[in-house]
Design an enzyme around this catalytic site. Structure first.
Site, mmCIF file in Angstrom:
data_model
loop_
_atom_site.group_PDB
_atom_site.id
_atom_site.type_symbol
_atom_site.label_atom_id
_atom_site.label_comp_id
_atom_site.label_asym_id
_atom_site.label_seq_id
_atom_site.Cartn_x
_atom_site.Cartn_y
_atom_site.Cartn_z
ATOM 1 N N SER A 108 0.552 -1.051 0.002
ATOM 2 C CA SER A 108 0.109 0.251 -0.526
ATOM 3 C C SER A 108 0.638 1.377 0.146
ATOM 4 C CB SER A 108 -0.933 0.040 1.147
ATOM 5 O OG SER A 108 -1.465 1.218 1.338
ATOM 6 N N TYR A 121 -0.692 -1.172 11.073
ATOM 7 C CA TYR A 121 -0.961 -1.944 8.831
ATOM 8 C C TYR A 121 -0.385 -0.456 8.322
ATOM 9 C CZ TYR A 121 -3.308 -1.756 4.368
ATOM 10 O OH TYR A 121 -3.773 -2.182 3.065
#
Length: 150
Positions: A108, A121
């Site tokens: 990401s 995350y």
């Protein structure tokens, strides 16, 4: 592989014969390790692995609420990072035997530009990003395996 049987079956129905619905909870290391051991037996021609699983937990560390979500945060780490490492390490010996093989690890933009509300995350995605850039003993990267001599 994925945790949602219904979603897996929908994808398998859209691509009959090309996709096999196989529910596996990647946060359960025993189930994950069993799946890694079983994959080459079930799919001896397996040559491409795409690690795309991910969960994102919002947790506020400064106000202390992250502590109440510690089980969720452990699961987030297990799915987003531990499972990717296990799948790569466990399947590389099989993939190295294929004429051509590859591993794709999806990360990401938050791996390089983290957001405050999901620090774990972001850290797990940064870990995946760093690990896929680490050289293997052959000098290649884990995402692309060298061609096997014919």
């Amino acid at each position: 592989m994925g945790r949602d049987q219904a979603r897996l079956e929908l994808v398998a129905a859209e691509l009959p014969g090309k996709v096999h619905a196989w529910p596996v909870d990647l946060s359960d290391r025993h189930k994950l390790h069993a799946a890694i051991a079983d994959l080459p037996r079930r799919f001896p021609e397996l040559s491409i692995v795409i690690n795309n699983a991910g969960i994102q937990i919002e947790a506020n560390f400064p106000d202390g609420s992250a502590w109440s979500r510690r089980a969720d945060l452990r699961r987030e780490t297990a799915v987003n990072l531990d499972a990717v490492v296990a799948l790569c390490a466990g399947l590389l010996p099989h993939l190295a035997k294929q004429p051509r093989a590859a591993i794709g690890n999806v990360t990401s933009g938050l791996a390089i530009a983290p957001k405050r509300s999901s620090p774990v995350y972001c850290a797990t995605k940064a870990g995946v990003r760093a690990s896929r850039r680490a050289p293997t003993s052959t000098g290649s990267t884990p995402t692309l395996l060298p061609r096997r001599a014919s």
